[in-house]
Design a protein around this motif. Sequence first.
Motif, PDB file in Angstrom:
ATOM      1  N   ARG A 186       6.942  12.900   5.143  1.00  0.00           N
ATOM      2  CA  ARG A 186       6.146  13.125   6.358  1.00  0.00           C
ATOM      3  C   ARG A 186       4.911  13.982   6.066  1.00  0.00           C
ATOM      4  N   MET A 187       5.064  14.996   5.213  1.00  0.00           N
ATOM      5  CA  MET A 187       3.927  15.843   4.869  1.00  0.00           C
ATOM      6  C   MET A 187       2.855  15.051   4.113  1.00  0.00           C
ATOM      7  N   VAL A 188       3.293  14.236   3.166  1.00  0.00           N
ATOM      8  CA  VAL A 188       2.348  13.430   2.389  1.00  0.00           C
ATOM      9  C   VAL A 188       1.649  12.430   3.297  1.00  0.00           C
ATOM     10  N   LYS A 189       2.421  11.802   4.163  1.00  0.00           N
ATOM     11  CA  LYS A 189       1.848  10.824   5.089  1.00  0.00           C
ATOM     12  C   LYS A 189       0.829  11.496   6.013  1.00  0.00           C
ATOM     13  N   ALA A 190       1.159  12.671   6.509  1.00  0.00           N
ATOM     14  CA  ALA A 190       0.235  13.410   7.373  1.00  0.00           C
ATOM     15  C   ALA A 190      -1.042  13.774   6.616  1.00  0.00           C
ATOM     16  N   SER A 191      -0.901  14.176   5.364  1.00  0.00           N
ATOM     17  CA  SER A 191      -2.075  14.509   4.553  1.00  0.00           C
ATOM     18  C   SER A 191      -2.977  13.295   4.364  1.00  0.00           C
ATOM     19  N   LEU A 192      -2.362  12.141   4.131  1.00  0.00           N
ATOM     20  CA  LEU A 192      -3.143  10.908   3.974  1.00  0.00           C
ATOM     21  C   LEU A 192      -3.870  10.553   5.276  1.00  0.00           C
ATOM     22  N   GLN A 193      -3.171  10.697   6.399  1.00  0.00           N
ATOM     23  CA  GLN A 193      -3.792  10.376   7.680  1.00  0.00           C
ATOM     24  C   GLN A 193      -4.904  11.370   8.009  1.00  0.00           C
ATOM     25  N   ASN A 194      -4.689  12.637   7.706  1.00  0.00           N
ATOM     26  CA  ASN A 194      -5.737  13.642   7.941  1.00  0.00           C
ATOM     27  C   ASN A 194      -6.972  13.367   7.091  1.00  0.00           C
ATOM     28  N   GLU A 195      -6.760  12.962   5.860  1.00  0.00           N
ATOM     29  CA  GLU A 195      -7.883  12.641   4.976  1.00  0.00           C
ATOM     30  C   GLU A 195      -8.651  11.431   5.507  1.00  0.00           C
ATOM     31  N   ALA A 196      -7.930  10.432   6.022  1.00  0.00           N
ATOM     32  CA  ALA A 196      -8.580   9.249   6.589  1.00  0.00           C
ATOM     33  C   ALA A 196      -9.435   9.642   7.791  1.00  0.00           C
ATOM     34  N   LEU A 197      -8.928  10.539   8.620  1.00  0.00           N
ATOM     35  CA  LEU A 197      -9.705  11.024   9.761  1.00  0.00           C
ATOM     36  C   LEU A 197     -10.932  11.806   9.294  1.00  0.00           C
ATOM     37  N   LYS A 198     -10.719  12.591   8.267  1.00  0.00           N
ATOM     38  CA  LYS A 198     -11.796  13.442   7.742  1.00  0.00           C
ATOM     39  C   LYS A 198     -12.964  12.608   7.220  1.00  0.00           C
ATOM     40  N   VAL A 199     -12.652  11.521   6.525  1.00  0.00           N
ATOM     41  CA  VAL A 199     -13.705  10.670   5.970  1.00  0.00           C
ATOM     42  C   VAL A 199     -14.081   9.530   6.919  1.00  0.00           C
ATOM     43  N   ARG A 200     -13.481   9.539   8.103  1.00  0.00           N
ATOM     44  CA  ARG A 200     -13.771   8.550   9.165  1.00  0.00           C
ATOM     45  C   ARG A 200     -13.569   7.119   8.679  1.00  0.00           C
ATOM     46  N   LYS A 201     -12.395   6.862   8.129  1.00  0.00           N
ATOM     47  CA  LYS A 201     -12.044   5.524   7.674  1.00  0.00           C
ATOM     48  C   LYS A 201     -10.706   5.133   8.284  1.00  0.00           C
ATOM     49  N   GLU A 202     -10.513   3.834   8.436  1.00  0.00           N
ATOM     50  CA  GLU A 202      -9.229   3.324   8.918  1.00  0.00           C
ATOM     51  C   GLU A 202      -8.176   3.466   7.819  1.00  0.00           C
ATOM     52  N   GLU A 203      -8.575   3.063   6.600  1.00  0.00           N
ATOM     53  CA  GLU A 203      -7.675   3.149   5.450  1.00  0.00           C
ATOM     54  C   GLU A 203      -8.400   3.782   4.277  1.00  0.00           C
ATOM     55  N   SER A 232       0.835  -1.198   0.000  1.00  0.00           N
ATOM     56  CA  SER A 232       0.000   0.000   0.000  1.00  0.00           C
ATOM     57  C   SER A 232       0.868   1.245   0.000  1.00  0.00           C
ATOM     58  N   LEU A 233       0.253   2.358  -0.304  1.00  0.00           N
ATOM     59  CA  LEU A 233       0.980   3.622  -0.351  1.00  0.00           C
ATOM     60  C   LEU A 233       1.547   3.978   1.015  1.00  0.00           C
ATOM     61  N   LEU A 234       0.781   3.752   2.063  1.00  0.00           N
ATOM     62  CA  LEU A 234       1.244   4.078   3.411  1.00  0.00           C
ATOM     63  C   LEU A 234       2.455   3.228   3.799  1.00  0.00           C
ATOM     64  N   GLU A 235       2.442   1.939   3.440  1.00  0.00           N
ATOM     65  CA  GLU A 235       3.596   1.072   3.705  1.00  0.00           C
ATOM     66  C   GLU A 235       4.813   1.552   2.933  1.00  0.00           C
ATOM     67  N   ARG A 236       4.588   1.929   1.695  1.00  0.00           N
ATOM     68  CA  ARG A 236       5.685   2.421   0.853  1.00  0.00           C
ATOM     69  C   ARG A 236       6.273   3.709   1.435  1.00  0.00           C
ATOM     70  N   LEU A 237       5.381   4.593   1.906  1.00  0.00           N
ATOM     71  CA  LEU A 237       5.850   5.832   2.524  1.00  0.00           C
ATOM     72  C   LEU A 237       6.657   5.543   3.788  1.00  0.00           C
ATOM     73  N   ASN A 238       6.186   4.597   4.607  1.00  0.00           N
ATOM     74  CA  ASN A 238       6.910   4.237   5.823  1.00  0.00           C
ATOM     75  C   ASN A 238       8.298   3.688   5.503  1.00  0.00           C
ATOM     76  N   ASN A 239       8.374   2.802   4.509  1.00  0.00           N
ATOM     77  CA  ASN A 239       9.666   2.244   4.111  1.00  0.00           C
ATOM     78  C   ASN A 239      10.600   3.335   3.589  1.00  0.00           C
ATOM     79  N   ASP A 240      10.063   4.211   2.745  1.00  0.00           N
ATOM     80  CA  ASP A 240      10.878   5.291   2.190  1.00  0.00           C
ATOM     81  C   ASP A 240      11.304   6.278   3.273  1.00  0.00           C
ATOM     82  N   MET A 241      10.444   6.474   4.274  1.00  0.00           N
ATOM     83  CA  MET A 241      10.766   7.378   5.370  1.00  0.00           C
ATOM     84  C   MET A 241      11.944   6.822   6.166  1.00  0.00           C
ATOM     85  N   LYS A 242      11.919   5.530   6.441  1.00  0.00           N
ATOM     86  CA  LYS A 242      13.034   4.896   7.165  1.00  0.00           C
ATOM     87  C   LYS A 242      14.331   5.019   6.369  1.00  0.00           C
TER      88      LYS A 242
END
Length: 148
Positions: free
Chosen positions: A27-44, A2-12
Amino acid sequence: MSLLERLNNDMKQAMRNKEKDRLSVIRMVKASLQNEALKVRKEELTEEEELTVLSRELKQRKDSLQEFENAGRIDLVDKIRTEIGYVEAYMPKQLSEEEVAAIVTQTIADVNATSKADMGRVMGALMPKVKGKADGSLVNKLVQQHLS
């Protein structure tokens, strides 16, 4: 992966390589993805939702690039260009202008568009097909050319 896994690997990897700029963008992209998930009330987020967030991040940087170029801020122009490259690495492969033109022609035929008055219908049918794969301004320009 997934994109989030890829971002985590690239971040490391960016941390290990001490790439501060790349790490910051990830980190900015990851934060944007997490904020969007919160906004739409979804886990992923779905792939389409992730693509929407990435497109938004890319557009913001391109707008900033234009502003910095107009203001003559060469130092910031270089930084933003680098950031754009990092964000584009997570985007799907972009369609060439010829590929977009073929999709535009097919969509115009599908919706039976004949004039610029039909532009809204054409764009409405076309944008889901090229979302994240083509720049909206290019699509708009090609539609206008084909309808005139």
